[in-house]
Design an enzyme around this catalytic site. Structure first.
Site, short mmCIF file in Angstrom:
data_model
loop_
_atom_site.label_atom_id
_atom_site.label_comp_id
_atom_site.label_asym_id
_atom_site.label_seq_id
_atom_site.Cartn_x
_atom_site.Cartn_y
_atom_site.Cartn_z
N HIS A 126 0.82 -1.33 0.00
CA HIS A 126 -0.04 0.06 0.03
C HIS A 126 0.84 1.21 -0.11
O HIS A 126 0.42 2.40 -0.31
CB HIS A 126 -0.82 0.02 1.13
N ASP A 156 0.25 -7.51 1.49
CA ASP A 156 0.50 -6.28 1.46
C ASP A 156 2.27 -5.72 1.65
O ASP A 156 2.69 -5.06 2.41
CB ASP A 156 -0.13 -5.47 2.60
N SER A 232 4.66 2.89 7.78
CA SER A 232 4.42 1.67 7.05
C SER A 232 5.65 1.27 5.94
O SER A 232 6.00 2.00 5.29
CB SER A 232 3.08 1.69 6.04
#
Length: 484
Positions: A126, A156, A232
């Site tokens: 993402h 992911d 992230s």
């Protein structure tokens, strides 16, 4: 002077308690961080012994954690001030022919980890998404363009290769996430909110979090080390300086850290990176059976000591499950000697292993615990998917359908034993869309004829009937649609 005896006594007790607590913690931290070790009953005798710091660990790990800037150009419809007025929208709508397309740049920010010195970087899917440009900035401010080697939305994760980078970049190696225990100390490194490289510390708060619906394959490490937007793709590092997870998501009501963060375990990350480096297509092993999680009542009925595991309820013929000798009613309780709590964890454990290898499953059968070799093979595409867009103006027109197979089921994240014809897309402004037929719906029969393959449906549509009686299966429930 001016302090009561009671207050002084309380402060003295507090100081002594703090010293005892420090002495208990020191052997663990000192050993991990390279300082002089102490026995649990010893009082620190020097500043070096009482100084607790993660600095040596951070100096080792931080250079391999990078910032990632991704850029995507999207087309935005613009009509000017006149057609932005709600009054004119009533007549011209949002899709007015007088509207024009205007490119707009979308930027995203995240973190990544160099896991190989020649410029192999792992991050979250993402973070990069469908970016056209990816720029990686290292801790020492060197910058490189990056190309995508592999991206996998289901975990992911994404693997990048730095362009024209030297071969001696700082790197971090993977640790054994399966060896983690709740309470282990960890640090998180990333670039939260774009403020620059940031280090936070905490503990492993939980393991194998399968109920966190972030990815298809999920068995997350939970930590209270502060993780925020921008973290992230950054590293979750143990006290030996190895990556044991890639920070992926947080639980938050306001967008900031509340001490509940989640990381993809290194066992899965390493499998994705290995696939990217080797150039192999990322294929997960086929289970060949489906079942349900064992709760307390089921465990009691089966004579198990405690709930946990997966009760086998169906087995696909000529699958790895059938070949290994698994039977209906068996309970899969572990993989390679490590416990399996539910079906999500079982899928995750096997997905970290390579097709062609062999795993050993722990199986509970009629009171006995068995070790059963399990062949890891790719799910077959049988029958071929045969993607078909239904033509015409009937109730099924505008649907895109395909044949279900173990390979397709694995891609869609549904039980591999399912068969038939499934809808994958519904065109807008069609009768099917108005009837709320959705992706994931199965077409079971049309005018009394069973639809087992796309070819069956193709033949029905080739000679459309005047009236339609369609049997659908949506969310496990039968639904009948009639059009006259």
């Amino acid at each position: 002077e001016g302090v009561s005896h009671h207050t002084l006594t309380m402060k003295t007790v507090t100081v002594k308690k703090m010293v005892r607590m420090s002495a208990m913690a020191l052997p663990i931290l000192a050993c991990a961080l390279g300082t002089n070790s102490l026995r649990a009953d010893e009082i620190p005798q020097s500043q070096q012994q009482i100084q607790l710091t993660f600095a040596p660990l951070v100096k080792k790990a931080a250079p391999a954690v990078v910032n990632i800037y991704a850029k995507k150009i999207v087309q935005q419809r613009s009509r000017g001030h006149l057609f932005d007025d709600p009054f004119f929208r009533r007549f011209f709508g949002r899709s007015s022919p007088m509207a024009r397309q205007r490119p707009r740049v979308e930027n995203s920010l995240g973190s990544g980890v160099i896991v190989q010195g020649d410029g192999i970087v792992v991050t979250n899917f993402h973070v990069i998404g469908d970016a056209q440009e990816i720029r990686v900035v290292m801790a020492d401010r060197r910058e490189f363009d990056a190309e995508v080697l592999l991206k996998d939305k289901r975990t992911d994760l994404a693997v990048l290769k730095l362009v024209d980078a030297p071969t001696n970049l700082p790197e971090l190696h993977f640790g054994d996430s399966d060896a983690l225990e709740v309470g282990d100390l960890v640090i998180a490194i990333g670039n939260p909110f774009g403020v620059g490289q940031t280090v936070t510390s905490g503990i492993v708060s939980g393991l194998a979090r399968t109920s966190v619906d972030i990815t298809d394959f999920r068995s997350f490490i939970q930590t209270d080390a502060a993780i925020n937007p921008g973290n992230s793709g950054g590293a979750l590092v143990d006290l030996s300086g190895q990556v044991i997870g890639i920070n992926t998501a947080i639980f938050s009501k306001g967008g900031g850290s509340v001490g509940i963060g989640f990381a993809v375990p290194s066992s899965m990350v390493a499998a994705v990176v290995d696939s990217a480096i080797s150039g192999r297509t990322l294929i997960r092993p086929w289970l060949g059976f489906s079942g349900r999680d064992v709760d307390y009542d089921t465990a009691e009925a089966l004579g198990m000591a405690s709930p946990g595991g997966v009760l086998v309820e169906s087995i696909v013929m000529d699958s790895p499950a059938e070949r290994s000798g698994i039977k209906l009613g068996d309970v899969i309780t572990g993989v390679g000697g490590r416990p399996v709590e539910d079906s999500q964890m079982l899928r995750f454990k096997l997905a970290t292993k390579a097709v062609g290898d062999e795993a050993v499953l722990q199986v509970f059968r009629e009171g006995d615990l068995l070790d059963m070799p399990f062949e890891l093979m790719a799910p077959p595409e049988n029958p071929p998917r045969d993607i078909y867009q239904v033509p015409g103006d009937g109730p099924l027109a505008g649907l895109t359908v395909l044949n279900l197979s173990p390979a397709v089921a694995d891609e869609l994240g549904i039980p591999s034993g399912q068969t038939g014809v499934m809808v994958t897309r519904v065109a807008a402004r069609t009768l099917a869309a108005r009837m709320q037929i959705k992706a994931g719906t199965k077409i079971r029969a049309v005018n009394g004829q069973e639809i087992e393959t796309v070819e069956d449906l193709r033949q029905v549509v080739a000679d459309p009937p005047g009236e339609w009686h369609v049997v659908l299966e949506q969310n496990g429930r039968k639904r009948v649609v009639e059009v006259r």
